[in-house]
Design an enzyme around this catalytic site. Structure first.
Site, short mmCIF file in Angstrom:
data_model
loop_
_atom_site.label_atom_id
_atom_site.label_comp_id
_atom_site.label_asym_id
_atom_site.label_seq_id
_atom_site.Cartn_x
_atom_site.Cartn_y
_atom_site.Cartn_z
N LYS A 195 36.39 22.16 33.09
CA LYS A 195 37.04 22.93 34.16
C LYS A 195 36.92 22.15 35.46
O LYS A 195 35.95 21.41 35.65
CB LYS A 195 36.37 24.30 34.31
CG LYS A 195 37.24 25.32 35.01
CD LYS A 195 38.24 25.98 34.05
CE LYS A 195 39.10 26.99 34.74
NZ LYS A 195 39.89 27.77 33.76
P1 NAD Z 1 46.92 33.31 40.18
O1 NAD Z 1 46.42 32.55 41.35
O2 NAD Z 1 48.30 33.04 39.69
O3 NAD Z 1 46.81 34.89 40.42
C1 NAD Z 1 45.67 35.55 40.87
C2 NAD Z 1 46.15 36.84 41.53
O4 NAD Z 1 45.03 37.66 41.84
C3 NAD Z 1 46.92 36.60 42.84
O5 NAD Z 1 48.10 37.36 42.82
C4 NAD Z 1 45.93 37.06 43.91
O6 NAD Z 1 46.58 37.55 45.07
C5 NAD Z 1 45.20 38.17 43.17
N1 NAD Z 1 43.87 38.45 43.74
C6 NAD Z 1 42.98 37.59 44.26
N2 NAD Z 1 41.89 38.25 44.70
C7 NAD Z 1 42.10 39.57 44.45
C8 NAD Z 1 41.35 40.74 44.65
N3 NAD Z 1 40.16 40.71 45.23
N4 NAD Z 1 41.88 41.92 44.26
C9 NAD Z 1 43.10 41.98 43.67
N5 NAD Z 1 43.86 40.88 43.44
C10 NAD Z 1 43.37 39.69 43.83
O7 NAD Z 1 45.84 33.04 39.02
P2 NAD Z 1 46.05 33.19 37.46
O8 NAD Z 1 46.41 31.86 36.91
O9 NAD Z 1 46.91 34.37 37.15
O10 NAD Z 1 44.55 33.47 36.99
C11 NAD Z 1 43.96 34.76 37.06
C12 NAD Z 1 42.73 34.79 36.17
O11 NAD Z 1 43.11 34.42 34.83
C13 NAD Z 1 41.62 33.81 36.56
O12 NAD Z 1 40.38 34.38 36.22
C14 NAD Z 1 41.89 32.62 35.66
O13 NAD Z 1 40.74 31.81 35.45
C15 NAD Z 1 42.33 33.33 34.39
N6 NAD Z 1 43.12 32.51 33.47
C16 NAD Z 1 44.27 31.91 33.85
C17 NAD Z 1 45.00 31.18 32.93
C18 NAD Z 1 46.34 30.57 33.25
O14 NAD Z 1 47.00 30.08 32.33
N7 NAD Z 1 46.80 30.59 34.47
C19 NAD Z 1 44.50 31.02 31.62
C20 NAD Z 1 43.31 31.64 31.26
C21 NAD Z 1 42.62 32.39 32.19
#
Ligand code: NAD
Length: 473
Positions: free
Chosen positions: A111
């Site tokens: 990561k």
């Molecule tokens: P992203 O940046 O696209 O979205 C995150 C969202 O959460 C944003 O809309 C942000 O405004 C919102 N957010 C942030 N803080 C917040 C809070 N306190 N309360 C409510 N909303 C809040 O990120 P993502 O890629 O969707 O990732 C989200 C989660 O999923 C993370 O934990 C990431 O590690 C996990 N994840 C992502 C992927 C991927 O393919 N992108 C894969 C596996 C796991």
């Protein structure tokens, strides 16, 4: 520090799985020294680099942690956020090792992260920062098609992945597999159809698999079936948006609450997710959307059937676990439930579909993208027409044998050969379904597997241990 608590949570879950693997029928288990070796990150690289922007030199701090190299390349996203830190990156890298082992994707775990608030920088500034970070990672093979393959995470997406791939290619012009150095790229730059939606799609498939196991649904006390279930989603980013969209438009679930960083939207009749997303894209906020309420984390405690934390880690802790009302939580984010909250929720009978399974759709489709890049051919390109010709002949045969024409409403679906998106969805659905069956089997048939996280971790840790043991380690 939040990163410390997150890493401790992951290590707690790991130790719990190891102790379960040593008891009961699993006496074949895993030695203490091997467990220690697996648990700790193999290496974490910290880099500080300068970029001249706005007439001054800004110093940025980035990380890339490699947790386990029992398979290479190692794999894991790169996060852009102001609170990125070493412990958080190490926790996420460990989770990647367990996730890949669980869904049988032959990668080790890694990561990365960069301390930055991407909203404070323009697109061209972000590009310069990303390219500079890529140069630093490339120097140490921490971005490399056969060593270490990053992907998107919080704050990064296909745009950043395209910059990273392009920079890597520039540094290694003769490298035939250069485009395989990162995944999550745009389809026009070596990406694969369906990667952007993959993690959210995987969450949907995971929930469908859960509802296809009546004995598991029974543990929640909910009536069977996904249609009509009321869902709270935290975070309308890549993962939360796609999960909410597919659950509401294709599965009949009602997204009743969306919690974002600047408030929430509530509509008991079901929120139009596409419409809300367009509003957020246009205005940068959920404010002023119909049903908007000022709210923070307390919205996680609203009355509904399913809670989908899809934003960040440690949002459910010992502080609020007692007040969570949903009988089912699916961890779309990484590490949203702390180890202590996990115990409280388990004691209260709340079922948690754990992150290492629930959000594995992203790495699964990243694996397909990496294979596509290495083979340099779009999935389905060779077979599609041959498949269609064979199916057309089969239909002709059916018509000749029965003397009746094949039903018009089925013919298109029946003769259509598989395009890349069909194959990606098929591979992802199969992965999510078959993995669910393995977890459910361990959960239901081993007294020490008291919950789904323990069951999933037992499967993952045993596979990694076996991989080390087969090398004589
Ligand atoms: P992203 O940046 O696209 O979205 C995150 C969202 O959460 C944003 O809309 C942000 O405004 C919102 N957010 C942030 N803080 C917040 C809070 N306190 N309360 C409510 N909303 C809040 O990120 P993502 O890629 O969707 O990732 C989200 C989660 O999923 C993370 O934990 C990431 O590690 C996990 N994840 C992502 C992927 C991927 O393919 N992108 C894969 C596996 C796991």
């Amino acid at each position: 520090m939040a990163g410390d608590a997150f890493l401790q949570s992951i290590e707690h879950n790991f130790k719990n799985a190891v102790s379960c693997l040593k008891s009961g029928d699993h006496a074949d288990g895993i030695s203490d020294d091997l467990a220690e070796k697996i648990m700790v990150a193999n290496s974490t690289y910290v880099v500080r680099f300068g970029v001249r922007l706005r007439g001054k030199l800004f110093t940025f701090t980035g990380y890339r942690s490699v947790h386990s190299e029992h398979f290479e390349p190692v794999k894991g996203g790169i996060r852009y956020a102001p609170d990125v830190n070493q412990q958080e990156v190490e926790a996420l890298a460990a989770l990647m090792s367990y996730k890949c082992a669980l869904v049988e994707v032959p990668f080790g775990g890694s990561k990365g992260g960069l301390i930055i608030d991407p909203r404070e920088w323009s697109e061209s500034e972000l590009e310069r920062i990303t390219r500079r970070f890529t140069q630093e990672l490339a120097k140490r093979d921490l971005i490399h098609p056969s060593q270490n393959v990053p992907a998107p995470d919080v704050g990064t997406g296909e745009r950043e992945m395209a910059w990273m791939a392009d920079e890597y290619k520039r540094l290694n012009p003769a490298e035939l597999n250069a485009w395989a150095c990162v995944t999550g790229k745009p389809v026009t730059k070596g990406g694969i159809a369906g990667r952007t939606e993959a993690t959210g799609r995987g969450v949907e498939y995971a929930l469908r698999a859960f509802f296809d196991h009546p004995e598991d649904v029974k543990r929640t006390g909910m009536i069977p079936g996904l249609p009509g279930k009321r869902v709270i989603v935290q975070g309308l980013g890549n993962v939360g948006y796609h999960a909410a969209l597919f659950l509401s438009t294709e599965n009949g679930a009602l997204i009743t609450h969306v919690l974002e960083r600047d408030g929430a939207v509530v509509d008991e009749t079901g929120i139009d997710i596409d419409d809300l997303k367009q509003h957020v894209t246009k205005t940068g906020s959920v404010k002023n959307y119909k049903g908007y309420v000022e709210s923070g984390m307390e919205m996680l405690e609203a009355d509904a059937d399913i809670l989908i934390p899809a934003a960040m880690e440690l949002v459910i802790t010992e502080e609020n676990a007692d007040r969570i009302k949903t009988p089912l939580i699916i961890e779309a984010a990484n590490g949203p439930v702390s180890a202590e909250a996990d115990r409280i929720l388990r004691d209260r009978g709340v079922v948690i579909i754990p992150d290492l399974y629930a959000n594995a759709g992203g790495v699964t489709v990243s694996y397909f993208e990496w294979i596509k890049n290495l083979s340099r051919i779009r999935f389905g390109r060779m077979q599609r027409r041959a498949e269609e010709n064979r199916l057309a002949a089969l239909i002709q045969g059916v018509e000749q044998l029965t003397g009746k024409p094949f039903p018009d409403n089925l013919i298109d679906e029946a003769v259509r050969g598989s395009a890349e998106i069909d194959l990606v969805r098929s591979g992802l659905e199969d992965t999510m379904r078959s993995t669910y069956a393995v977890i459910s089997d361990v959960w239901n048939n081993n007294p020490e597997a008291t919950d789904m996280r323990t069951a999933a971790m037992m499967v993952a840790v045993r596979r990694i241990a076996t991989s080390y043991q087969s090398l004589g380690i």
